[in-house]
Design an enzyme around this catalytic site. Sequence first.
Site, PDB file in Angstrom:
ATOM      1  N   ASP A   1       0.856  -1.181   0.000  1.00 17.90           N
ATOM      2  CA  ASP A   1       0.000   0.000   0.000  1.00 17.90           C
ATOM      3  C   ASP A   1       0.890   1.228   0.000  1.00 17.90           C
ATOM      4  O   ASP A   1       1.643   1.463   0.948  1.00 17.90           O
ATOM      5  CB  ASP A   1      -0.899  -0.013   1.236  1.00 17.90           C
ATOM      6  CG  ASP A   1      -1.866   1.164   1.256  1.00 17.90           C
ATOM      7  OD1 ASP A   1      -1.817   1.995   0.328  1.00 17.90           O
ATOM      8  OD2 ASP A   1      -2.657   1.262   2.214  1.00 17.90           O
TER       9      ASP A   1
ATOM     10  N   ASP B   1      -1.537  -7.353   8.995  1.00 24.29           N
ATOM     11  CA  ASP B   1      -1.250  -7.334   7.558  1.00 24.29           C
ATOM     12  C   ASP B   1       0.079  -6.599   7.406  1.00 24.29           C
ATOM     13  O   ASP B   1       0.174  -5.394   7.705  1.00 24.29           O
ATOM     14  CB  ASP B   1      -2.374  -6.607   6.812  1.00 24.29           C
ATOM     15  CG  ASP B   1      -2.449  -7.004   5.351  1.00 24.29           C
ATOM     16  OD1 ASP B   1      -1.716  -7.925   4.942  1.00 24.29           O
ATOM     17  OD2 ASP B   1      -3.259  -6.394   4.616  1.00 24.29           O
TER      18      ASP B   1
END
Length: 279
Positions: free
Chosen positions: A120, A246
């Site tokens: 991300d 995560d």
Amino acid sequence: SSNEHQVLGNATSNLASGEASTAGHQVEKKQDEQKVAVEAEHQKAEEREEDKELAERLGVSASDVGNLRGSIARNETELAALSASLGSCDSPERPLDARCTGCPPMYNGKLCATTTWYEDHTKGSCGCGDAPMVSESYWTLTSFTAALNTASLDPKNPANTYCLAGCGTCYEICTTGGVVNSMDTLTPHSECQVFKVTNRCADGWYEGMGPNWCSQQMSYDDCKADPHKCKSNGNTNMYGYAAHFDLQDAHRQIQNTLGWMNPEVTFEAVDCSLWNGPD
């Protein structure tokens, strides 16, 4: 005859060799026991020094700190026993090869979690960055950072999507040797790494999305405080774990550097001075 003498000689040699081997094992065993005793005494000495330093900061006696340490240890032992007695948390999926047991799942007295990796390039839900998209060299992408399931990241307001209460906290995550959903990469046992939380994981948390990695409706602290409630389906994630991390893998620091592929882990909050990254 010469054959008889040879057989007798071989038997005598084998007996002597066996006795020597037994004696060697006994020596090694004694050395191992001595080593364990020395390490235990060293650990006790470190704990006494830690108790003394903490007592000075708090303005209490070292014995008070020692009693508190003992109380915490007893509580953790009782929690582990209760967790084990409940069996696994109710969930639609089961891990492939778990080392953690009970509800919430625990291993060696520590809470367990599932992990995945992600990429991300935004500044994330914790707002780490000066622009919506950060550069490839930005610390959130190059360091060991993670997104934590939203129910644990901000237990009082898990629907919050920005600047959540737990942003910036650090956790030591250690592999158990267990595998949750991927057997193609075996993760070694007891590999530890400290991560800083910079993002939020809400996969499955919203009503109607169904069970997923981050669909827990209870925080890991709430699960720890009320294992009976934690056991109900939906209060843990789709594999029955109270927490999920995560892990940022923009520079392959998870798959290549650590060699991790969704391992089962234990976790505990730690001081961020232990994390290798910018203040």
